[in-house]
Write an enzyme that holds these catalytic residues in place. Structure first.
Site, PDB file in Angstrom:
ATOM      1  N   ALA A 247     -10.951  -7.542   0.232  1.00 11.84           N
ATOM      2  CA  ALA A 247     -11.882  -6.414   0.128  1.00 11.84           C
ATOM      3  C   ALA A 247     -11.884  -5.883  -1.292  1.00 11.84           C
ATOM      4  O   ALA A 247     -10.991  -6.192  -2.079  1.00 11.84           O
ATOM      5  CB  ALA A 247     -11.468  -5.318   1.103  1.00 11.84           C
TER       6      ALA A 247
ATOM      7  N   GLU B 104      -1.665  -6.103  -6.685  1.00 11.68           N
ATOM      8  CA  GLU B 104      -2.287  -7.399  -6.436  1.00 11.68           C
ATOM      9  C   GLU B 104      -1.461  -8.555  -7.002  1.00 11.68           C
ATOM     10  O   GLU B 104      -1.706  -9.706  -6.654  1.00 11.68           O
ATOM     11  CB  GLU B 104      -3.694  -7.443  -7.036  1.00 11.68           C
ATOM     12  CG  GLU B 104      -4.687  -6.550  -6.321  1.00 11.68           C
ATOM     13  CD  GLU B 104      -6.088  -6.663  -6.896  1.00 11.68           C
ATOM     14  OE1 GLU B 104      -6.249  -7.272  -7.986  1.00 11.68           O
ATOM     15  OE2 GLU B 104      -7.022  -6.154  -6.263  1.00 11.68           O
TER      16      GLU B 104
ATOM     17  N   ARG C 137       0.858  -1.180   0.000  1.00 12.80           N
ATOM     18  CA  ARG C 137       0.000   0.000   0.000  1.00 12.80           C
ATOM     19  C   ARG C 137       0.894   1.230   0.000  1.00 12.80           C
ATOM     20  O   ARG C 137       1.537   1.553   0.998  1.00 12.80           O
ATOM     21  CB  ARG C 137      -0.930   0.000   1.219  1.00 12.80           C
ATOM     22  CG  ARG C 137      -1.934  -1.119   1.214  1.00 12.80           C
ATOM     23  CD  ARG C 137      -2.857  -1.028   0.022  1.00 12.80           C
ATOM     24  NE  ARG C 137      -3.949  -1.986   0.109  1.00 12.80           N
ATOM     25  CZ  ARG C 137      -4.819  -2.173  -0.852  1.00 12.80           C
ATOM     26  NH1 ARG C 137      -4.731  -1.495  -1.986  1.00 12.80           N
ATOM     27  NH2 ARG C 137      -5.787  -3.051  -0.707  1.00 12.80           N
TER      28      ARG C 137
ATOM     29  N   GLU D 107      -9.639 -12.050  -5.321  1.00 16.28           N
ATOM     30  CA  GLU D 107      -8.392 -11.822  -4.593  1.00 16.28           C
ATOM     31  C   GLU D 107      -7.751 -13.086  -4.060  1.00 16.28           C
ATOM     32  O   GLU D 107      -6.542 -13.122  -3.853  1.00 16.28           O
ATOM     33  CB  GLU D 107      -8.621 -10.837  -3.439  1.00 16.28           C
ATOM     34  CG  GLU D 107      -8.842  -9.433  -3.914  1.00 16.28           C
ATOM     35  CD  GLU D 107      -8.730  -8.402  -2.810  1.00 16.28           C
ATOM     36  OE1 GLU D 107      -8.712  -8.774  -1.623  1.00 16.28           O
ATOM     37  OE2 GLU D 107      -8.655  -7.210  -3.148  1.00 16.28           O
TER      38      GLU D 107
ATOM     39  N   GLU E 250     -15.342 -10.280  -4.850  1.00 17.43           N
ATOM     40  CA  GLU E 250     -14.032  -9.846  -4.377  1.00 17.43           C
ATOM     41  C   GLU E 250     -13.257 -10.974  -3.701  1.00 17.43           C
ATOM     42  O   GLU E 250     -12.053 -11.100  -3.893  1.00 17.43           O
ATOM     43  CB  GLU E 250     -14.174  -8.652  -3.434  1.00 17.43           C
ATOM     44  CG  GLU E 250     -14.564  -7.367  -4.138  1.00 17.43           C
ATOM     45  CD  GLU E 250     -13.519  -6.849  -5.103  1.00 17.43           C
ATOM     46  OE1 GLU E 250     -12.334  -7.233  -5.004  1.00 17.43           O
ATOM     47  OE2 GLU E 250     -13.878  -6.043  -5.977  1.00 17.43           O
TER      48      GLU E 250
END
Length: 189
Positions: free
Chosen positions: A81, A148, A69, A102, A98
């Site tokens: 999320a 990701e 992040r 993910e 989601e």
């Protein structure tokens, strides 16, 4: 008193609104509104909202992901999320999408857990949490890109995740809200 304790909606007169910045994910909005006898201008992140999934397996482990992040310069631990970026999509459908995108995991059972405003002084973002159980592997449904691309997935005992939050070792607010709420829900408090 506890049943009466709740947030109160208020819709002041909006005198003007504009979007000085349009982003790829969210915008910055500027509203001037009447509040009492004053005209106030506030800038805030105009956000689509999001869903968060607290996926817990039969061994009382919670599914965590770790990814980079940039604003905090960390690879922080998070719950799966994603944004509410499909017009009209039901919240639980967004959560199911989601989780699969993910983590390549699907869940048979879904329960709403809680909803929170992330930073009500600076954003209108609302996040809806779901408790997902009855988990199984799904086919690789999503090509992961950017941050990701190197998501790390771990199954962590729920009690260990709570301890890490309370010890300050994991500081992601959505993770903290999710694991603490799931713990209370599962213990019946």
């Amino acid at each position: 008193m506890t049943d009466e304790l709740r947030d109160e909606p208020l819709n002041p007169e909006i005198i003007s609104t504009e979007v000085p910045y349009r982003g790829a994910v969210w915008d910055i909005r500027s509203d001037t509104f009447r509040y009492g006898d004053s005209e106030i201008t506030r800038h805030y992140v105009d956000h689509t909202g999001a869903v968060v999934i607290v996926a817990i397996d039969d061994q009382e482990r919670v599914l965590l992901i770790q990814q980079y992040r940039h604003p905090i310069r960390h690879r922080d631990w998070e719950l799966p999320a994603g944004l509410l970026d499909i017009e009209g999509e039901e919240l639980v459908i967004a959560a199911q999408r989601e989780l699969a995108e993910e983590t390549d995991i699907v869940a048979a059972d879904w329960q709403p857990l809680l909803s929170t405003y992330t930073t009500p002084g600076g954003s209108n973002e609302i996040v809806h949490f779901f408790l997902a159980t009855g988990l199984s592997a799904a086919p690789d449904l999503h090509a992961r890109e950017d941050e990701e691309a190197d998501i790390r997935i771990e199954w962590v005992p729920l009690a260990d995740a709570v301890a890490a939050v309370l010890d300050g070792r994991m500081r992601n607010a959505l993770l903290a809200n999710g694991v603490l709420a799931a713990t209370l829900r599962r213990t019946g408090e």
